[in-house]
Write an enzyme that holds these catalytic residues in place. Structure first.
Site, PDB file in Angstrom:
ATOM      1  N   GLY A  36       0.845  -1.201   0.000  1.00 16.20           N
ATOM      2  CA  GLY A  36       0.000   0.000   0.000  1.00 16.20           C
ATOM      3  C   GLY A  36       0.878   1.249   0.000  1.00 16.20           C
ATOM      4  O   GLY A  36       2.090   1.159   0.186  1.00 16.20           O
ATOM      5  N   VAL A  57      -1.284  -6.003  10.424  1.00 22.22           N
ATOM      6  CA  VAL A  57      -2.478  -6.622  11.054  1.00 22.22           C
ATOM      7  C   VAL A  57      -2.241  -8.075  11.466  1.00 22.22           C
ATOM      8  O   VAL A  57      -3.134  -8.689  12.055  1.00 22.22           O
ATOM      9  CB  VAL A  57      -3.750  -6.527  10.163  1.00 22.22           C
ATOM     10  CG1 VAL A  57      -4.119  -5.081   9.920  1.00 22.22           C
ATOM     11  CG2 VAL A  57      -3.598  -7.275   8.857  1.00 22.22           C
ATOM     12  N   TYR A 145      -1.104 -17.473  -1.674  1.00 18.99           N
ATOM     13  CA  TYR A 145      -2.277 -16.593  -1.732  1.00 18.99           C
ATOM     14  C   TYR A 145      -3.573 -17.416  -1.715  1.00 18.99           C
ATOM     15  O   TYR A 145      -4.473 -17.163  -0.910  1.00 18.99           O
ATOM     16  CB  TYR A 145      -2.191 -15.749  -2.997  1.00 18.99           C
ATOM     17  CG  TYR A 145      -3.233 -14.658  -3.112  1.00 18.99           C
ATOM     18  CD1 TYR A 145      -3.243 -13.585  -2.227  1.00 18.99           C
ATOM     19  CD2 TYR A 145      -4.185 -14.689  -4.125  1.00 18.99           C
ATOM     20  CE1 TYR A 145      -4.185 -12.573  -2.347  1.00 18.99           C
ATOM     21  CE2 TYR A 145      -5.126 -13.677  -4.254  1.00 18.99           C
ATOM     22  CZ  TYR A 145      -5.126 -12.623  -3.364  1.00 18.99           C
ATOM     23  OH  TYR A 145      -6.065 -11.622  -3.483  1.00 18.99           O
ATOM     24  N   GLN A 162     -19.285 -20.766  15.270  1.00 26.98           N
ATOM     25  CA  GLN A 162     -19.038 -20.994  16.700  1.00 26.98           C
ATOM     26  C   GLN A 162     -19.453 -19.813  17.563  1.00 26.98           C
ATOM     27  O   GLN A 162     -19.972 -19.997  18.660  1.00 26.98           O
ATOM     28  CB  GLN A 162     -17.558 -21.327  16.929  1.00 26.98           C
ATOM     29  CG  GLN A 162     -17.323 -21.797  18.374  1.00 26.98           C
ATOM     30  CD  GLN A 162     -15.918 -22.326  18.596  1.00 26.98           C
ATOM     31  OE1 GLN A 162     -15.238 -22.752  17.670  1.00 26.98           O
ATOM     32  NE2 GLN A 162     -15.491 -22.296  19.842  1.00 26.98           N
ATOM     33  N   THR A 175      -9.815  -6.995 -10.836  1.00 29.32           N
ATOM     34  CA  THR A 175     -10.324  -5.625 -10.731  1.00 29.32           C
ATOM     35  C   THR A 175      -9.187  -4.669 -11.076  1.00 29.32           C
ATOM     36  O   THR A 175      -8.023  -4.975 -10.801  1.00 29.32           O
ATOM     37  CB  THR A 175     -10.846  -5.371  -9.305  1.00 29.32           C
ATOM     38  OG1 THR A 175     -11.839  -6.362  -9.021  1.00 29.32           O
ATOM     39  CG2 THR A 175     -11.478  -3.999  -9.167  1.00 29.32           C
TER      40      THR A 175
END
Ligand code: UDP
Length: 313
Positions: A36, A57, A145, A162, A175
């Site tokens: 990014g 993350v 991937y 769950q 895209t």
């Protein structure tokens, strides 16, 4: 809503930030910036409804205050990234998805996973419907991937089953549009960059493999509709207009006036031969279908890359 978008500085993540902000929501973008770029979100600086956190993350995610939805879009996604960052891709699909789901559970938020047509692998069913289980090589060059996203889908459904978490899964087909990286390695930036430099377009193999290209604005609209819907099972979002890579190259040479033609390079292993989304389900449950044709989308994308190349001069 107050939404967290992982991969928020990426191609699709940053367009989602814009879309949610335009709808009046608050957006927190999280990105470790390996693929990014802050360039994609710099126009949002000073917007009180927008906040950027530079973070990986796959580590513990902490966000203060309420969160209504998490859209998990963090992951390198170009086949050249599969060679460069295979472990990071596996970690963000597996550990990153787990962390994002954990955050949703903590906050009582809805979760939307950016999955992919790659879960279908080199498909033996054409076009691909959501109930097709795929044909994936678990140890091939694309497996980092493909398998990470398949694991991410399994993890998402496990949290749904769950813990009763509200979850959504979008399977995104090819895209394109502004904010793709010029050096991304995928076919659209490669061909457009080559055409604008007056170089021959590098068609891998004979170019008989097909893809179906969706303009980013259509995709983002479909994702928003999916998030707001009640559909818990995966939904394909993509443009069903299928084209061979050779025809695609010819189209780009025509549109740019590039006289340098086409050269053929070896086809990478495991390159899917056919890809076309069956979007019957998106039409039915989201009342969605793409609006932007290839000609119009490419015109905008060519203009964007032209501008980027002029700035770099
Ligand atoms: N491709 C090509 N020339 C390039 C880049 C890609 O012919 O310079 C082909 C690639 O082999 C594949 C298709 O274009 O068949 C789409 O490739 P991309 O990397 O965009 O993503 P994929 O759909 O394979 O994930």
């Amino acid at each position: 809503m107050r939404v967290l978008i992982t991969g928020g500085a990426g191609f699709l993540g940053s367009h989602l930030c814009d879309y949610f902000l335009n709808k009046g929501h608050q957006v927190i973008a999280m990105d470790n910036l390996i693929t990014g770029s802050t360039r994609n979100i710099e126009h949002l600086a000073g917007n009180d409804n927008f906040h950027f956190i530079k973070q990986d993350v796959t580590e513990y995610i902490y966000v203060s205050g309420p969160i209504d939805a998490v859209l998990h879009f963090a992951s390198p996604a170009s086949p050249i990234d599969f060679d460069k960052f295979p472990i990071k891709i596996l970690k963000v699909g597996a550990l990153g998805t787990h962390k994002a789901l954990g955050l949703c559970r903590e906050k009582g938020a809805r979760f939307l996973l950016a999955s992919t047509s790659e879960v279908y692998g080199d498909p033996l069913v054409h076009p691909q419907r959501e109930d097709y289980w795929g044909n994936v090589n678990p140890i091939g060059g694309r497996s980092c991937y493909d398998e990470a996203k398949r694991f991410a889908e399994a993890m998402t459904m496990a949290y749904h089953r769950q813990h009763g978490l509200e979850t959504r899964i979008v399977r995104i087909f090819n895209t394109y549009g502004p904010r793709m990286r010029l050096e991304d390695g995928r076919v659209v930036p490669n061909f457009v960059g080559q055409a604008l430099r007056g170089e021959p377009l590098t068609v891998y193999g004979e170019g008989s493999q097909t893809r179906s290209f969706c303009y980013y604005s259509d995709l983002v609209e479909g994702i928003y509709r999916l998030l707001m819907s009640d559909e818990r099972l995966p939904v394909n979002i993509g443009n069903p207009t299928e084209i061979t890579i050779l025809e695609f190259a010819q189209r780009i040479n025509e549109m740019t006036g590039n006289q340098a033609g086409i050269i053929h390079e070896p086809l990478p292993p495991n390159d899917p031969k056919l890809r076309q989304p069956d979007i019957t389900k998106a039409r039915r449950v989201l009342n969605w279908e793409p609006k932007v044709g290839l000609e119009e989308g490419l015109r905008q994308t060519i203009a964007y890359f032209q501008q980027r190349m002029n700035e770099a001069k």
